[in-house]
Scaffold this motif. Structure first.
Motif, PDB file in Angstrom:
ATOM      1  N   ILE A 227     -33.371 -88.105   2.233  1.00 43.99           N
ATOM      2  CA  ILE A 227     -33.039 -86.776   2.755  1.00 43.99           C
ATOM      3  C   ILE A 227     -31.573 -86.440   2.514  1.00 43.99           C
ATOM      4  O   ILE A 227     -31.227 -85.342   2.044  1.00 43.99           O
ATOM      5  CB  ILE A 227     -33.374 -86.693   4.259  1.00 43.99           C
ATOM      6  CG1 ILE A 227     -34.884 -86.748   4.471  1.00 43.99           C
ATOM      7  CG2 ILE A 227     -32.802 -85.408   4.867  1.00 43.99           C
ATOM      8  CD1 ILE A 227     -35.298 -86.903   5.920  1.00 43.99           C
ATOM      9  N   GLN A 228     -30.684 -87.385   2.808  1.00 42.17           N
ATOM     10  CA  GLN A 228     -29.249 -87.152   2.647  1.00 42.17           C
ATOM     11  C   GLN A 228     -28.883 -86.924   1.184  1.00 42.17           C
ATOM     12  O   GLN A 228     -28.083 -86.037   0.858  1.00 42.17           O
ATOM     13  CB  GLN A 228     -28.468 -88.331   3.221  1.00 42.17           C
ATOM     14  CG  GLN A 228     -28.567 -88.443   4.736  1.00 42.17           C
ATOM     15  CD  GLN A 228     -28.005 -89.750   5.263  1.00 42.17           C
ATOM     16  OE1 GLN A 228     -27.547 -90.595   4.510  1.00 42.17           O
ATOM     17  NE2 GLN A 228     -28.053 -89.925   6.585  1.00 42.17           N
ATOM     18  N   GLN A 229     -29.473 -87.711   0.288  1.00 41.66           N
ATOM     19  CA  GLN A 229     -29.172 -87.561  -1.135  1.00 41.66           C
ATOM     20  C   GLN A 229     -29.654 -86.215  -1.664  1.00 41.66           C
ATOM     21  O   GLN A 229     -28.958 -85.558  -2.448  1.00 41.66           O
ATOM     22  CB  GLN A 229     -29.796 -88.721  -1.914  1.00 41.66           C
ATOM     23  CG  GLN A 229     -29.124 -90.053  -1.648  1.00 41.66           C
ATOM     24  CD  GLN A 229     -29.940 -91.224  -2.120  1.00 41.66           C
ATOM     25  OE1 GLN A 229     -30.937 -91.071  -2.826  1.00 41.66           O
ATOM     26  NE2 GLN A 229     -29.516 -92.431  -1.743  1.00 41.66           N
ATOM     27  N   ARG A 230     -30.836 -85.799  -1.242  1.00 42.27           N
ATOM     28  CA  ARG A 230     -31.363 -84.509  -1.691  1.00 42.27           C
ATOM     29  C   ARG A 230     -30.527 -83.338  -1.155  1.00 42.27           C
ATOM     30  O   ARG A 230     -30.384 -82.314  -1.822  1.00 42.27           O
ATOM     31  CB  ARG A 230     -32.826 -84.358  -1.273  1.00 42.27           C
ATOM     32  CG  ARG A 230     -33.775 -85.281  -2.037  1.00 42.27           C
ATOM     33  CD  ARG A 230     -35.215 -85.075  -1.609  1.00 42.27           C
ATOM     34  NE  ARG A 230     -36.128 -86.017  -2.217  1.00 42.27           N
ATOM     35  CZ  ARG A 230     -36.679 -85.882  -3.422  1.00 42.27           C
ATOM     36  NH1 ARG A 230     -36.386 -84.811  -4.162  1.00 42.27           N
ATOM     37  NH2 ARG A 230     -37.508 -86.785  -3.892  1.00 42.27           N
ATOM     38  N   GLU A 231     -29.973 -83.501   0.035  1.00 46.60           N
ATOM     39  CA  GLU A 231     -29.105 -82.457   0.596  1.00 46.60           C
ATOM     40  C   GLU A 231     -27.829 -82.318  -0.230  1.00 46.60           C
ATOM     41  O   GLU A 231     -27.354 -81.200  -0.487  1.00 46.60           O
ATOM     42  CB  GLU A 231     -28.772 -82.790   2.048  1.00 46.60           C
ATOM     43  CG  GLU A 231     -29.928 -82.565   3.016  1.00 46.60           C
ATOM     44  CD  GLU A 231     -29.604 -82.997   4.431  1.00 46.60           C
ATOM     45  OE1 GLU A 231     -28.553 -83.653   4.626  1.00 46.60           O
ATOM     46  OE2 GLU A 231     -30.398 -82.679   5.347  1.00 46.60           O
TER      47      GLU A 231
ATOM     48  N   SER B 151     -28.741 -80.544  -3.395  1.00 45.33           N
ATOM     49  CA  SER B 151     -28.932 -79.109  -3.125  1.00 45.33           C
ATOM     50  C   SER B 151     -27.591 -78.389  -3.062  1.00 45.33           C
ATOM     51  O   SER B 151     -27.437 -77.281  -3.600  1.00 45.33           O
ATOM     52  CB  SER B 151     -29.694 -78.935  -1.813  1.00 45.33           C
ATOM     53  OG  SER B 151     -29.834 -77.567  -1.495  1.00 45.33           O
ATOM     54  N   ASP B 152     -26.608 -79.021  -2.433  1.00 45.71           N
ATOM     55  CA  ASP B 152     -25.273 -78.427  -2.367  1.00 45.71           C
ATOM     56  C   ASP B 152     -24.667 -78.278  -3.751  1.00 45.71           C
ATOM     57  O   ASP B 152     -24.062 -77.252  -4.080  1.00 45.71           O
ATOM     58  CB  ASP B 152     -24.358 -79.280  -1.485  1.00 45.71           C
ATOM     59  CG  ASP B 152     -24.646 -79.113  -0.002  1.00 45.71           C
ATOM     60  OD1 ASP B 152     -25.239 -78.084   0.376  1.00 45.71           O
ATOM     61  OD2 ASP B 152     -24.299 -80.015   0.779  1.00 45.71           O
TER      62      ASP B 152
ATOM     63  N   LYS C 269     -26.302 -75.495  -5.710  1.00 47.07           N
ATOM     64  CA  LYS C 269     -25.891 -74.199  -5.165  1.00 47.07           C
ATOM     65  C   LYS C 269     -24.480 -73.814  -5.606  1.00 47.07           C
ATOM     66  O   LYS C 269     -24.176 -72.632  -5.799  1.00 47.07           O
ATOM     67  CB  LYS C 269     -25.967 -74.248  -3.637  1.00 47.07           C
ATOM     68  CG  LYS C 269     -25.793 -72.903  -2.937  1.00 47.07           C
ATOM     69  CD  LYS C 269     -25.792 -73.088  -1.427  1.00 47.07           C
ATOM     70  CE  LYS C 269     -27.048 -73.765  -0.933  1.00 47.07           C
ATOM     71  NZ  LYS C 269     -27.049 -73.932   0.544  1.00 47.07           N
TER      72      LYS C 269
END
Length: 269
Positions: free
Chosen positions: A250-254, A257-258, A261
């Motif tokens: 989850i942390q890596q995908r966040e 995503s940043d 973006k």
């Protein structure tokens, strides 16, 4: 960062003018590639990870052709073929052998089974990227031998290496994930402290990475301590271990995503 201290392997980045485009896009591409290919059951044909590998292989092929158009700038005798198999194996080693060595230095325990799995995964990825299968190391001993012999053909960092290193540090300030300049400066200082912790003093000096102050120099030690405590909590049984894997995913995908973006949209290969 440490890979930039090998002068010859970095030359394709210079000749393709990737340096001029900054490090934000290169980091985003590498992060996107790494996250997708390391997920569970990721490498089925036509999956997102598979497509990224094919795209990378095509980019390597295109870069080779473009670099060969600049024959007068390419030192074939010293540098070999652009993005050659051995340089690709050295990069593969960075994602396997060197990656795990860095984790261990940061206090992460890696089991024999996990180590075997990492080498197996990256051997298959390397094969899909076009590296001859029989040249790819399968374990730590083979990887160390390959990496050692490859380093005998490399010069230490030069002016181009320093420029690439400085561009990577500048990425902290150019990236707009953090809104305020003081946040970006803080991140840059933390990354510099990690470089001084993970790389030899001579490497940091050659790449002209500023030495961190005492306050920032303590940061890696805090990370190591935190990792050890975290593992004591979450490595007690299989269920807790799986929970830790899910948290990491989850942390890596966040983070990815940043990056997606905030990476400039007007970039073209």
């Amino acid at each position: 960062m440490g890979g930039y201290d090998f002068a010859y392997i970095s030359k394709p980045l210079i000749l393709t003018e990737a340096l001029k485009k900054g490090a934000v896009k290169r980091l985003k591409d590498t992060l996107e590639f790494w996250i997708h290919v390391t997920r569970e059951n990721a490498l089925h044909p036509n999956s997102k990870a598979y497509q990224l590998i094919v795209r990378t292989r095509l980019m390597h092929s295109y870069a080779r052709l473009k670099i060969k158009d600049k024959k007068h700038q390419w030192n074939h005798e010293n540098w070999g073929e652009p993005i050659n198999s051995w340089d690709m194996i050295a990069t593969y080693t960075g994602f396997s052998l060197v990656f795990m060595q860095g984790l261990k230095k940061l206090g992460i325990k890696i089991s024999d089974q996990e180590e075997k799995g990492v080498f197996h995964l990256w051997k298959y990825i390397g094969y899909l990227l076009g590296i001859p299968e029989n040249f790819l190391p399968e374990n730590r001993q083979q990887a160390v031998e390959q990496f050692y012999w490859w380093t005998t053909l490399q010069n230490t960092g030069d002016d181009d290496s320093t420029q690439l290193a400085q561009a990577l540090l500048q990425e902290n300030l150019d990236n707009t994930i953090y809104r305020y300049p003081f946040q970006r400066t803080l991140l840059k200082n933390l990354h510099q402290s990690m470089n001084w912790f993970l790389l030899d003093k001579e490497v940091n000096e050659r790449l002209q990475i500023p030495k961190p102050s005492k306050a920032y120099a303590a940061f890696p030690k805090i990370v190591v301590r935190g990792n050890k405590i975290f593992q004591k909590i979450y490595l007690r049984n299989a269920a807790q271990y799986q929970k830790l894997v899910m948290m990491g995913d989850i942390q890596q995908r966040e983070v990815l995503s940043d990056y997606i973006k905030h990476t400039p949209k007007d970039f073209h290969y």
